[in-house]
Scaffold this motif. Structure first.
Motif, mmCIF file in Angstrom:
data_model
loop_
_atom_site.group_PDB
_atom_site.id
_atom_site.type_symbol
_atom_site.label_atom_id
_atom_site.label_comp_id
_atom_site.label_asym_id
_atom_site.label_seq_id
_atom_site.Cartn_x
_atom_site.Cartn_y
_atom_site.Cartn_z
ATOM 1 N N MET A 1 0.845 -1.201 0.000
ATOM 2 C CA MET A 1 0.000 0.000 0.000
ATOM 3 C C MET A 1 0.875 1.244 0.000
ATOM 4 O O MET A 1 1.782 1.386 0.810
ATOM 5 N N ARG A 2 0.606 2.117 -0.915
ATOM 6 C CA ARG A 2 1.392 3.359 -0.926
ATOM 7 C C ARG A 2 0.802 4.355 0.053
ATOM 8 O O ARG A 2 -0.400 4.443 0.210
ATOM 9 N N PRO A 3 1.647 5.086 0.730
ATOM 10 C CA PRO A 3 1.122 6.061 1.692
ATOM 11 C C PRO A 3 0.334 7.157 0.987
ATOM 12 O O PRO A 3 0.670 7.566 -0.120
ATOM 13 N N THR A 4 -0.712 7.567 1.657
ATOM 14 C CA THR A 4 -1.640 8.522 1.079
ATOM 15 C C THR A 4 -0.975 9.818 0.646
ATOM 16 O O THR A 4 -1.257 10.358 -0.409
ATOM 17 N N MET A 5 -0.089 10.302 1.497
ATOM 18 C CA MET A 5 0.514 11.597 1.227
ATOM 19 C C MET A 5 1.204 11.604 -0.127
ATOM 20 O O MET A 5 1.120 12.541 -0.883
ATOM 21 N N ASP A 6 1.927 10.488 -0.419
ATOM 22 C CA ASP A 6 2.667 10.437 -1.661
ATOM 23 C C ASP A 6 1.746 10.369 -2.860
ATOM 24 O O ASP A 6 2.026 10.924 -3.907
ATOM 25 N N THR A 7 0.628 9.685 -2.674
ATOM 26 C CA THR A 7 -0.330 9.599 -3.757
ATOM 27 C C THR A 7 -0.775 10.996 -4.165
ATOM 28 O O THR A 7 -0.892 11.329 -5.329
ATOM 29 N N GLN A 8 -0.982 11.809 -3.123
ATOM 30 C CA GLN A 8 -1.435 13.160 -3.425
ATOM 31 C C GLN A 8 -0.334 13.979 -4.083
ATOM 32 O O GLN A 8 -0.579 14.775 -4.969
ATOM 33 N N GLN A 9 0.885 13.746 -3.617
ATOM 34 C CA GLN A 9 2.026 14.433 -4.205
ATOM 35 C C GLN A 9 2.045 14.146 -5.710
ATOM 36 O O GLN A 9 2.256 15.032 -6.515
ATOM 37 N N ALA A 10 1.777 12.891 -6.058
ATOM 38 C CA ALA A 10 1.854 12.492 -7.446
ATOM 39 C C ALA A 10 0.758 13.155 -8.279
ATOM 40 O O ALA A 10 0.942 13.400 -9.462
ATOM 41 N N THR A 11 -0.371 13.469 -7.668
ATOM 42 C CA THR A 11 -1.457 14.062 -8.443
ATOM 43 C C THR A 11 -1.314 15.575 -8.583
ATOM 44 O O THR A 11 -2.184 16.231 -9.121
ATOM 45 N N MET B 1 3.979 1.916 6.054
ATOM 46 C CA MET B 1 5.083 1.921 5.107
ATOM 47 C C MET B 1 6.110 0.873 5.557
ATOM 48 O O MET B 1 6.293 0.670 6.753
ATOM 49 N N PRO B 2 6.768 0.181 4.602
ATOM 50 C CA PRO B 2 7.761 -0.829 4.992
ATOM 51 C C PRO B 2 8.877 -0.215 5.840
ATOM 52 O O PRO B 2 9.293 0.913 5.595
ATOM 53 N N ALA B 3 9.362 -1.007 6.803
ATOM 54 C CA ALA B 3 10.333 -0.493 7.770
ATOM 55 C C ALA B 3 11.570 0.069 7.084
ATOM 56 O O ALA B 3 12.125 1.078 7.506
ATOM 57 N N ARG B 4 12.004 -0.588 6.018
ATOM 58 C CA ARG B 4 13.237 -0.137 5.362
ATOM 59 C C ARG B 4 13.052 1.253 4.759
ATOM 60 O O ARG B 4 13.919 2.111 4.855
ATOM 61 N N GLU B 5 11.893 1.451 4.147
ATOM 62 C CA GLU B 5 11.583 2.748 3.537
ATOM 63 C C GLU B 5 11.525 3.838 4.610
ATOM 64 O O GLU B 5 12.051 4.935 4.437
ATOM 65 N N ILE B 6 10.886 3.501 5.739
ATOM 66 C CA ILE B 6 10.813 4.462 6.841
ATOM 67 C C ILE B 6 12.215 4.862 7.263
ATOM 68 O O ILE B 6 12.539 6.042 7.404
ATOM 69 N N GLU B 7 13.062 3.833 7.423
ATOM 70 C CA GLU B 7 14.412 4.088 7.898
ATOM 71 C C GLU B 7 15.149 5.037 6.960
ATOM 72 O O GLU B 7 15.808 5.974 7.396
ATOM 73 N N SER B 8 15.006 4.805 5.665
ATOM 74 C CA SER B 8 15.758 5.637 4.732
ATOM 75 C C SER B 8 15.201 7.064 4.721
ATOM 76 O O SER B 8 15.948 8.027 4.629
ATOM 77 N N ARG B 9 13.898 7.188 4.854
ATOM 78 C CA ARG B 9 13.338 8.546 4.887
ATOM 79 C C ARG B 9 13.747 9.306 6.132
ATOM 80 O O ARG B 9 14.055 10.494 6.086
#
Ligand code: ADP
Ligand code: MG
Lengths: 295, 360
Positions: B1-11, B121-129
């Protein structure tokens, strides 16, 4: 001697005498506190010491140290009646009451503290007024209620009544007061982070309320552990007894207490209370350290 | 599942659409109307500052963008979407609170990653952000600390970091610097400006401090009593205030305002008062003492030396108090009779309704 030297001499003198005064103050305080502690500590010591004496020695010899350490008292406690069973009953009932009360009181307290809904004020008033009614008044209607529900001689009323009765209300009230004082912005940050109402309660409000939860846990466990009137009214089978009934049951054929057994059993009954107290107290202290007194 | 915030960023597709729009927004708490009909458009990437006196509704306006407060009437749109009924976490906005609102039971890293974790969000992605954000904000060394172990400035950075990691479309700041000491405030102000430059996101920033507003804003929205008084660039507001309130609110020290009929004789004629003007405003930094003895006659009452210049309090003939900024190390002694002239800046005229009258 010029004025500067005089002042310097005085300072030299002042140092040690100041220290001595502090020492004396401390000694005075400590001994005063020790004296005050005696009425609290003595009964406990007396109980432990008597639990190791023979029935005759308890009131015969005034010494706190038994002549002979009668460890057999502790064995006899279990032979005299199903004491282990009673012990287990009390533990599982008190843990159930504590667990249920923590969940219900923190949920209801949170709702009363943070949610605006029709009749919230009225519910609060109703609950608090329930606190004013003494247990002796409610025991009779509760007796009829329990009998009507067919729960006589079961443990259900011993779990349900403390949880939903005035003790549960008090726990709810305590939790509400604590939640009201928590910073709202933290919960709003949680909302912004995507938590639901329940999520905010579980992930933010509860972790920050560890001192309150610890306090409620202690008083609830103690309340349930010491409950005497309700088990006396609702229980009749020996194997369903809880500890307070069991303790009162160490009697001889004429109904006179068997002091050595009763006190040995009481000593055993104190252990879980101390354990819960130490555990919950550590929660309280730790979380105070965590939140930090300094802003 | 993609996080909502990013979806909006993309639009964020159509750059002509405003990033944020208020249409006739009102808000009342019970019978009290706190926001009374606000219309506003904010462009994508713009740094907009809401400024106004305490209690004028700045926070309420911001909280209606975040969704923490619902609107009583009107619509709030973010991008192409009316968000009146969209829950806060789905609006693509992140908020930095005045009190920072860091979770005391979580470490810095957990605080920053909390929102992402809630969004699964996957743990790895969180960590990198979190690593990215903490590098940006120089928080790398502090990731395992608890909020109570941080200084005020560091807490502030963590609060900003928590907003950054979600990559929101709009950042909301509610008086983020008001709990810091003066020096740190100047420093963090510069950092926020740099952050905006680097990230390019739309930022809405609330403050009651007009200096903060002037230094940070692309556009300033001046609010009073739940209504917009004026919207414009810092320079527009300073040079061409729409009314007396804005004229006095923007600029420090505040603008001198005189009743025209109480001015010393002859001065009104010199100024060329337009028709309908009742008051005249002159900024302290535009006035100076004229050694030639022309201009408005006044008496020096008090002088405050501040280092580079002095604030000189005077009394015009006729009794009106007047403040000027005097450059240089010396100023005339108290009680001296002097003349004031307008150096360079504009004279501002206001009519009986305190509205500005533009000459010519
Ligand atoms: N939850 C609320 N209930 C009632 N009144 C409120 C509430 N929040 C804010 N207000 C009132 O709305 C007005 C504007 O508040 P606010 O937006 O916080 O002002 P500002 O941030 O500009 O200082 C104030 O008069 C305040 O008392
Ligand atoms: Mg505010």
């Amino acid at each position: 001697m010029n004025p500067t030297e005089t002042a310097a001499a005085q300072m030299v003198h002042k140092g040690p005498s100041h220290k001595r005064i502090r020492l004396i103050t401390r000694v005075c305080w400590t001994s005063a506190l020790l004296v005050v502690a005696v009425p609290f500590v003595f009964p406990f010591l007396w109980m432990v010491s008597s639990s190791l004496k023979s029935a005759a020695e308890i009131f015969g010899a005034p010494s706190l140290i038994p002549d002979r350490f009668l460890w057999s008292n502790f064995v006899e406690v279990f032979n005299y009646q199903p004491f282990a069973r009673h012990y287990f009953n009390s533990i599982y009932i008190s843990l159930s009451v504590t667990g249920l009360t923590l969940i219900i009181a923190s949920l209801a307290g949170y709702a009363l503290a943070r949610m605006r809904f029709a009749g919230a004020g009225l519910i609060m008033l109703f609950l608090v007024s329930g606190l004013m009614v003494p247990e002796e008044v409610t025991i009779i209607p509760n007796f009829f209620l329990v009998r009507w529900l067919g729960l006589m001689d079961t443990h259900a009323p011993l779990i349900l009544l403390p949880t939903f009765g005035s003790h549960g209300v008090m726990a709810t009230f305590l939790m509400r007061q604590y939640f009201v004082a928590l910073p709202k912005e933290l919960e709003e940050a949680g909302t912004m982070d995507g938590l639901s109402r329940l999520g905010v309660w579980w992930k933010i409000a509860l972790p920050m309320s560890r001192p309150a939860l610890g306090a409620v846990a202690i008083i609830t466990f103690l309340f349930s552990w010491n409950l005497f009137l309700e088990p006396l009214v609702f229980l009749s089978s020996l194997e369903k007894f809880t500890l307070p009934l069991s303790l009162a049951n160490f009697t001889d054929a004429y109904g006179m207490p068997l002091w050595h057994l009763q006190l040995a059993a009481t000593t055993l009954a104190v252990v879980p209370v101390l354990t819960i107290y130490v555990l919950a107290q550590r929660q309280i202290i730790e979380s105070f350290a965590l939140s930090g007194v300094k802003g | 599942m993609r996080p909502t915030m990013d979806t909006q960023q993309a639009t964020t597709s159509d750059p002509r659409l405003p990033a944020l729009e208020f249409q006739n927004v009102a808000k009342s708490f019970g019978a009290v109307n706190v926001i009374r009909g606000v219309d506003l458009q904010v462009r994508e990437g713009e740094f907009v500052v809401f400024v106004g006196p305490s209690g004028c509704g700045k926070s309420t306006l911001l909280r209606m963008i975040s969704g923490l407060e619902d609107v009583t009437s009107g619509t709030v749109s973010i991008g192409e979407r009316v968000v009146n009924d969209v829950p806060p976490a789905r609006r693509g906005v992140a908020m930095v609170f005045q009190s920072y609102a860091l979770y005391p039971h979580l470490t810095v890293a957990q605080n920053m990653g909390f929102g992402l974790k809630v969004r699964k969000m996957p743990a790895r992605e969180i960590e990198s952000r979190v690593a990215d954000a903490s590098a940006t904000l120089k928080l790398d060394a502090l990731l395992d600390r608890f909020p109570r172990e941080l200084s005020g400035g560091q807490r502030q950075r963590v609060a900003i970091g928590r907003a950054i990691v979600g990559n929101p479309r709009i950042f909301l700041f509610d008086e983020p610097l008001s709990n810091l000491d003066a020096e740190l405030r100047v420093h963090m102000r510069a950092e926020i400006a740099q952050l905006h430059e680097r990230l390019g996101n739309t930022m809405i920033y609330v403050t009651h401090d007009q200096i903060e507003a002037m230094t940070l804003a692309d556009r300033i929205v001046v609010l009073r009593d739940g209504q917009i008084e004026q919207v414009g660039s810092p320079q527009e507001l300073y040079l061409r205030p729409d009314n007396l309130f804005v004229a006095q609110f923007i600029g420090s020290p505040r603008m001198n305002v005189f009743d025209i009929d109480k001015l010393p004789p002859g001065v009104a004629a010199q100024l060329g008062v337009p028709e309908g003007a009742v008051k005249v405003g002159m900024r302290p930094e535009d006035l100076s003492i004229d050694p030639g003895g022309r201009g408005m006659p006044a008496v020096l009452r008090m002088s405050e030396y501040t280092g580079g210049n002095s604030l000189i309090h005077l009394e015009l003939d006729g009794g009106a108090p007047c403040l000027i900024v005097h450059h240089g190390q010396t100023s005339p002694p108290e009680g001296t009779a002097v003349h004031l002239t307008l150096d360079k800046g504009a004279v501002h005229f206001f009519d009986a309704n305190d509205t500005s009258i533009r000459k010519g």
